[in-house]
Design a protein around this motif. Structure first.
Motif, PDB file in Angstrom:
ATOM      1  N   GLY A   1       0.800  -1.215   0.000  1.00  0.00           N
ATOM      2  CA  GLY A   1       0.000   0.000   0.000  1.00  0.00           C
ATOM      3  C   GLY A   1       0.832   1.263   0.000  1.00  0.00           C
ATOM      4  O   GLY A   1       2.051   1.235   0.137  1.00  0.00           O
ATOM      5  N   ASP A   2       0.148   2.366  -0.142  1.00  0.00           N
ATOM      6  CA  ASP A   2       0.856   3.639  -0.224  1.00  0.00           C
ATOM      7  C   ASP A   2       1.451   4.045   1.124  1.00  0.00           C
ATOM      8  O   ASP A   2       1.062   3.556   2.178  1.00  0.00           O
ATOM      9  CB  ASP A   2      -0.039   4.738  -0.781  1.00  0.00           C
ATOM     10  CG  ASP A   2      -1.229   5.070   0.105  1.00  0.00           C
ATOM     11  OD1 ASP A   2      -1.124   4.912   1.331  1.00  0.00           O
ATOM     12  OD2 ASP A   2      -2.251   5.503  -0.441  1.00  0.00           O
ATOM     13  N   LEU A   3       2.376   4.945   1.074  1.00  0.00           N
ATOM     14  CA  LEU A   3       3.097   5.396   2.261  1.00  0.00           C
ATOM     15  C   LEU A   3       2.156   6.003   3.297  1.00  0.00           C
ATOM     16  O   LEU A   3       2.293   5.734   4.496  1.00  0.00           O
ATOM     17  CB  LEU A   3       4.177   6.407   1.859  1.00  0.00           C
ATOM     18  CG  LEU A   3       5.019   6.983   2.991  1.00  0.00           C
ATOM     19  CD1 LEU A   3       5.798   5.889   3.694  1.00  0.00           C
ATOM     20  CD2 LEU A   3       5.947   8.056   2.454  1.00  0.00           C
ATOM     21  N   SER A   4       1.195   6.788   2.879  1.00  0.00           N
ATOM     22  CA  SER A   4       0.305   7.450   3.840  1.00  0.00           C
ATOM     23  C   SER A   4      -0.511   6.437   4.642  1.00  0.00           C
ATOM     24  O   SER A   4      -0.755   6.646   5.834  1.00  0.00           O
ATOM     25  CB  SER A   4      -0.604   8.461   3.143  1.00  0.00           C
ATOM     26  OG  SER A   4      -1.438   7.819   2.206  1.00  0.00           O
ATOM     27  N   ALA A   5      -0.926   5.339   4.040  1.00  0.00           N
ATOM     28  CA  ALA A   5      -1.670   4.303   4.775  1.00  0.00           C
ATOM     29  C   ALA A   5      -0.776   3.638   5.818  1.00  0.00           C
ATOM     30  O   ALA A   5      -1.217   3.348   6.932  1.00  0.00           O
ATOM     31  CB  ALA A   5      -2.220   3.264   3.805  1.00  0.00           C
TER      32      ALA A   5
END
Length: 75
Positions: free
Chosen positions: A32-36
């Protein structure tokens, strides 16, 4: 005994269902993306400050940022 719960790890409810308050280890291995991942680490730290957190960054360049927000180990 190891418990595995599948779901959106940045969800407080999912972490609570997994017993994060009593856990010794959290492994975040999703792509998943970094922010998640950042949201998951921050929430897990809030619920269990002593938790050992291992997280896989999508890129080596993300590892420092993941450690800064509370990951114990970022690879």
């Amino acid at each position: 005994l190891y418990q595995v719960v599948q779901g959106i790890s940045s969800s407080r409810r999912i972490l609570e269902l997994a017993g994060i308050e009593r856990a010794g280890l959290l492994i975040i291995s999703s792509g998943g993306d970094l922010s998640a991942k950042v949201r998951t680490i921050r929430l897990a730290r809030q619920l269990n400050p002593g938790l050992f957190i291992i997280v896989r960054g999508a890129y080596k360049s993300q590892c420092d940022a993941l450690r800064k927000v509370g990951a114990t180990v970022a690879v």
